[in-house]
Design a protein around this motif. Structure first.
Motif, PDB file in Angstrom:
ATOM      1  N   CYS A 463       0.847  -1.188   0.000  1.00 22.24           N
ATOM      2  CA  CYS A 463       0.000   0.000   0.000  1.00 22.24           C
ATOM      3  C   CYS A 463       0.889   1.246   0.000  1.00 22.24           C
ATOM      4  N   PRO A 464       0.488   2.296  -0.707  1.00 15.36           N
ATOM      5  CA  PRO A 464       1.299   3.516  -0.742  1.00 15.36           C
ATOM      6  C   PRO A 464       1.598   4.045   0.661  1.00 15.36           C
ATOM      7  N   ASP A 465       2.828   4.493   0.846  1.00 21.13           N
ATOM      8  CA  ASP A 465       3.277   5.106   2.103  1.00 21.13           C
ATOM      9  C   ASP A 465       3.187   4.138   3.287  1.00 21.13           C
ATOM     10  N   THR A 466       3.299   2.841   3.020  1.00 27.17           N
ATOM     11  CA  THR A 466       3.326   1.877   4.113  1.00 27.17           C
ATOM     12  C   THR A 466       4.543   0.974   3.932  1.00 27.17           C
ATOM     13  N   GLY A 467       4.676   0.013   4.797  1.00 30.17           N
ATOM     14  CA  GLY A 467       5.788  -0.932   4.728  1.00 30.17           C
ATOM     15  C   GLY A 467       6.652  -0.840   5.968  1.00 30.17           C
ATOM     16  N   LYS A 468       6.947  -2.003   6.522  1.00 31.98           N
ATOM     17  CA  LYS A 468       7.799  -2.060   7.710  1.00 31.98           C
ATOM     18  C   LYS A 468       9.258  -2.080   7.270  1.00 31.98           C
ATOM     19  N   PRO A 469      10.041  -1.047   7.625  1.00 26.93           N
ATOM     20  CA  PRO A 469      11.445  -1.010   7.184  1.00 26.93           C
ATOM     21  C   PRO A 469      12.298  -2.072   7.868  1.00 26.93           C
ATOM     22  N   TYR A 495      22.201   1.128  -8.356  1.00 30.61           N
ATOM     23  CA  TYR A 495      20.962   0.642  -7.760  1.00 30.61           C
ATOM     24  C   TYR A 495      21.072   0.302  -6.272  1.00 30.61           C
ATOM     25  N   LEU A 496      22.289  -0.004  -5.792  1.00 33.02           N
ATOM     26  CA  LEU A 496      22.414  -0.487  -4.408  1.00 33.02           C
ATOM     27  C   LEU A 496      23.049   0.514  -3.457  1.00 33.02           C
ATOM     28  N   SER A 497      23.834   1.459  -3.961  1.00 31.27           N
ATOM     29  CA  SER A 497      24.475   2.407  -3.045  1.00 31.27           C
ATOM     30  C   SER A 497      23.417   3.299  -2.402  1.00 31.27           C
ATOM     31  N   ASP A 498      23.629   3.582  -1.141  1.00 29.10           N
ATOM     32  CA  ASP A 498      22.715   4.431  -0.354  1.00 29.10           C
ATOM     33  C   ASP A 498      21.324   3.814  -0.183  1.00 29.10           C
ATOM     34  N   GLN A 499      21.170   2.534  -0.494  1.00 28.30           N
ATOM     35  CA  GLN A 499      19.903   1.847  -0.266  1.00 28.30           C
ATOM     36  C   GLN A 499      20.113   0.833   0.855  1.00 28.30           C
ATOM     37  N   ASN A 500      19.770   1.202   2.066  1.00 26.59           N
ATOM     38  CA  ASN A 500      20.087   0.378   3.233  1.00 26.59           C
ATOM     39  C   ASN A 500      18.858  -0.253   3.882  1.00 26.59           C
ATOM     40  N   THR A 501      17.710  -0.114   3.221  1.00 26.87           N
ATOM     41  CA  THR A 501      16.472  -0.600   3.828  1.00 26.87           C
ATOM     42  C   THR A 501      15.596  -1.275   2.784  1.00 26.87           C
ATOM     43  N   VAL A 502      15.026  -2.420   3.149  1.00 26.22           N
ATOM     44  CA  VAL A 502      13.953  -3.016   2.355  1.00 26.22           C
ATOM     45  C   VAL A 502      12.684  -2.955   3.191  1.00 26.22           C
ATOM     46  N   TYR A 503      11.580  -3.364   2.629  1.00 30.37           N
ATOM     47  CA  TYR A 503      10.305  -3.198   3.325  1.00 30.37           C
ATOM     48  C   TYR A 503       9.490  -4.487   3.280  1.00 30.37           C
ATOM     49  N   GLU A 504       8.774  -4.716   4.361  1.00 33.61           N
ATOM     50  CA  GLU A 504       7.855  -5.851   4.432  1.00 33.61           C
ATOM     51  C   GLU A 504       6.442  -5.348   4.685  1.00 33.61           C
ATOM     52  N   GLN A 506       3.089  -4.200   6.149  1.00 34.59           N
ATOM     53  CA  GLN A 506       2.730  -3.554   7.413  1.00 34.59           C
ATOM     54  C   GLN A 506       1.245  -3.205   7.385  1.00 34.59           C
ATOM     55  N   GLU A 507       0.519  -3.685   8.356  1.00 35.89           N
ATOM     56  CA  GLU A 507      -0.909  -3.399   8.421  1.00 35.89           C
ATOM     57  C   GLU A 507      -1.128  -1.984   8.939  1.00 35.89           C
ATOM     58  N   THR A 508      -2.065  -1.276   8.323  1.00 37.08           N
ATOM     59  CA  THR A 508      -2.413   0.074   8.756  1.00 37.08           C
ATOM     60  C   THR A 508      -3.936   0.161   8.863  1.00 37.08           C
ATOM     61  N   PRO A 509      -4.447   1.172   9.544  1.00 41.10           N
ATOM     62  CA  PRO A 509      -5.909   1.300   9.648  1.00 41.10           C
ATOM     63  C   PRO A 509      -6.594   1.364   8.288  1.00 41.10           C
ATOM     64  N   GLU A 510      -5.975   2.077   7.340  1.00 38.00           N
ATOM     65  CA  GLU A 510      -6.607   2.208   6.036  1.00 38.00           C
ATOM     66  C   GLU A 510      -6.395   0.980   5.170  1.00 38.00           C
ATOM     67  N   CYS A 511      -5.288   0.287   5.392  1.00 39.72           N
ATOM     68  CA  CYS A 511      -4.934  -0.871   4.557  1.00 39.72           C
ATOM     69  C   CYS A 511      -4.574  -2.034   5.481  1.00 39.72           C
ATOM     70  N   PRO A 570       6.916  -5.957  -1.153  1.00 41.00           N
ATOM     71  CA  PRO A 570       7.564  -6.561   0.019  1.00 41.00           C
ATOM     72  C   PRO A 570       8.763  -7.403  -0.386  1.00 41.00           C
ATOM     73  N   PHE A 571       9.792  -7.399   0.449  1.00 41.89           N
ATOM     74  CA  PHE A 571      11.012  -8.139   0.125  1.00 41.89           C
ATOM     75  C   PHE A 571      10.747  -9.641   0.022  1.00 41.89           C
ATOM     76  N   SER A 572       9.735 -10.126   0.722  1.00 47.36           N
ATOM     77  CA  SER A 572       9.417 -11.561   0.682  1.00 47.36           C
ATOM     78  C   SER A 572       9.040 -12.027  -0.716  1.00 47.36           C
ATOM     79  N   GLU A 573       8.609 -11.102  -1.589  1.00 44.98           N
ATOM     80  CA  GLU A 573       8.240 -11.474  -2.956  1.00 44.98           C
ATOM     81  C   GLU A 573       9.451 -11.912  -3.773  1.00 44.98           C
ATOM     82  N   ILE A 574      10.665 -11.548  -3.319  1.00 47.47           N
ATOM     83  CA  ILE A 574      11.880 -11.930  -4.047  1.00 47.47           C
ATOM     84  C   ILE A 574      11.974 -13.454  -4.154  1.00 47.47           C
TER      85      ILE A 574
END
Length: 577
Positions: A463-469, A495-504, A506-511, A570-574
């Motif tokens: 969902c836009p603007d969501t994701g657990k870092p 593609y990899l420099s300065d990219q130190n976070t992936v996302y999984e 994350q449940e939110t009230p709207e999503c 989500p990173f799990s999709e890899i």
């Protein structure tokens, strides 16, 4: 002062009872005071009055029947269940919300988040638990409406069974005058099918599965690539529901031994939605799968399919060519047709004659001549392609290259001054070359005709603007480094420099599920001189792949990692690639 103390002040309960009720609520109902008060025979309306006075929040009596589905859509079902608030109306641009506990700060924060996303103001009203339950039941509309219709259908079927005479005859004909069609056309089954389809469209489902399991009929919706069981119907309703769908799709009612395919359309929410129907004989009876082709979801722009800017440029450059072969590959359900339509949308369909052969036609594109193949009458991709070449085409779209004859004709069309689009089944983009060779296409014909090859898969989208870092370290870093070991150093830096976070997820009230739709991951290459020489020298697939990676082509897995690093998937999709 608490609500219990407010009730004690009003002499509804005494102060000794207040402590007993609180202890009773903690022990039996996990602190739910409303349920505990009900056990002590305190009237709901009295509790509502006390809550309204204590919290300074206006009270509201609610008629759940007056709350529309459009109103319910403001607050997701999971959020309503978790935070115990429900939408009860929209008045002058303000969403009215019924709550059980106005003091729940977590719930208020969640509601504020939902309201800001919907760009709507809210107004709170305290309501009774009974009213809350009745409104919440409206979320279960699909089950409630369908089960009600199925119940009527069940009674109708029993009535029909009871009309069978001693000699084995039935007076259905006497009742309806149309033989056995009464069961099919009767209101209960018509309503059952209509409600299933409406809720499938409103729930963003791509497919509906209706299957007989032996003791019941199971209805499943595919949403964001995953099947969810939505409801169960009585087994006696199966034949009537299948017959109703067959009538809509103009299929043979009496043919139950072999598969059939058809389609129909219906107006839902004042828009035309197409439904593609497939039946399959199974042990317990025919299974029906309905594909939903919703024009509102329709044909996307190239940059909305999941392509990165460099992908979009490669495709647009290929579309400007006057002739050549463009191939899209991937398994069934990987979004190939959607990408094809997005590419065709980019073409000048006024100044060029664009013709397609499809099975089936999924979306109608203005300015394009679309033709449905019908193998059962001999109108195949190969025969259709021969006919199209006599129609003075500039661009030809072939839904799928399935055999040697179609492959040969597509290559010949590309050689003789036509831009040809087609899909093929291979595991990756470079696999199209050995696959064409397997179809008896000579390598010296592949090199000058194939201008672009691309492979794709669909992944879940956050969902836009969501994701657990999650920090890129340990096993995650090893997975990323291994995936990019074939990439040139400049691409790893890019593609990899300065990219130190992936996302999984994350449940939110709207999503509440953390997922909204799907996106595609791609790999693609344009033909070049080095690749042409390698093909003409009979290089194998591994050698061609190594060459392309050295030239900077990114694999689908690498594309997915880039999207995970940017919080798109989500990173799990890899692990699915």
């Amino acid at each position: 002062m608490s609500v219990l103390e407010a009730l004690a002040q009003q002499e509804v309960i005494n102060r000794y009872q207040a402590e007993d009720i609180r202890e009773y609520a903690d022990t039996k109902y996990d602190g739910n005071i409303d349920k505990a008060l009900a056990d002590f025979d305190v009237d709901e309306q009295t509790i509502l009055d006390a809550k309204s006075e204590y919290y300074g929040v206006p009270k509201r009596s609610v008629n759940a029947r007056n709350i529309s589905y459009d109103t319910l859509k403001y607050i997701p079902e999971d959020s309503a269940h978790h935070y115990k608030f429900v939408p009860i109306g929209v008045k002058e641009g303000v969403l009215e919300v019924g709550v059980l506990d106005p003091s729940d700060n977590e719930g208020r924060n969640a509601l504020q988040f939902i309201a800001s996303k919907n760009n709507i103001a809210t107004e709170l009203y305290v309501i009774t638990p009974s009213d809350f339950d009745e409104v919440f039941q409206n979320y279960q509309g699909v089950s409630q409406e369908v089960n009600e219709a199925a119940g009527q259908l069940q009674e109708e079927l029993l009535d029909v069974d009871n009309t069978i005479d001693a000699d084995g005859g039935s007076d259905i004909t006497k009742k309806s005058g149309v033989g056995g069609a009464k069961i099919v056309e009767d209101a209960p089954v018509t309503k059952t099918v209509a409600v299933i389809l409406r809720h499938a469209v409103e729930g963003r489902a791509s497919d509906v599965h209706i299957e007989h399991t032996g003791d019941k009929v199971k209805v499943r919706f595919r949403v964001d690539g995953t099947l969810h069981t939505s409801l169960f119907l009585p087994k006696s309703s199966h034949s009537a529901i299948v017959a109703r769908i067959k009538i809509l799709a103009k299929l043979k009612l009496d043919e139950k031994r072999k598969p059939q395919d058809g389609r129909f359309h219906a107006k839902i929410d004042n828009r035309k939605v197409d439904f593609r129907v497939s039946t399959l004989p199974t042990y317990h009876g025919e299974k029906v799968v309905i594909r939903i082709l919703d024009p509102e979801k329709g044909v996307k722009d190239l940059d909305k399919t999941g392509m990165r800017p460099d992908h979009v440029k490669k495709v647009q450059d290929a579309l400007k060519l006057p002739y050549g072969l463009i191939l899209i590959t991937g398994p069934t359900g990987s979004g190939k047709t959607t990408t094809l339509y997005s590419m065709l949308k980019e073409l000048d369909r006024e100044g060029r004659n664009v013709v397609s052969l499809e099975d089936p036609i999924e979306y109608n594109i203005e300015g394009m001549n679309q033709s449905q193949v019908r193998p059962e009458i001999g109108y195949t991709f190969a025969n259709g392609l021969r006919s199209i070449l006599r129609q003075d085409p500039d661009v030809i779209m072939v839904g799928e290259i399935r055999d040697k004859e179609t492959a040969g004709l597509a290559i010949q069309a590309a050689l003789t001054g036509h831009l040809v689009f087609a899909t093929l089944h291979t595991n990756n983009s470079i696999g199209v070359i050995p696959r064409l060779i397997d179809m008896d296409v000579d390598p010296y014909l592949i090199a000058p005709t194939l201008v672009l090859s691309m492979a794709q898969r669909l992944t879940k989208r956050l969902c836009p603007d969501t994701g657990k870092p999650i920090p890129v370290e340990g096993s995650i870093k090893q997975i990323i480094d291994k995936a990019f070991e074939t990439a040139p150093e400049k691409d790893r830096q890019k593609y990899l420099s300065d990219q130190n976070t992936v996302y999984e997820i994350q449940e939110t009230p709207e999503c509440p599920n953390g997922i909204k739709g799907r996106t595609a991951v791609f790999e693609m290459f344009r033909m070049n001189k080095d690749l042409e020489r390698a093909i003409l020298n009979d290089a194998n697939e591994a050698e061609l792949e190594t060459m392309l990676y050295e030239q900077g082509m990114l694999s689908m897995k690498q594309d997915a990692i880039i999207k995970a690093l940017h919080g798109e998937i989500p990173f799990s999709e890899i692990s699915t690639l």
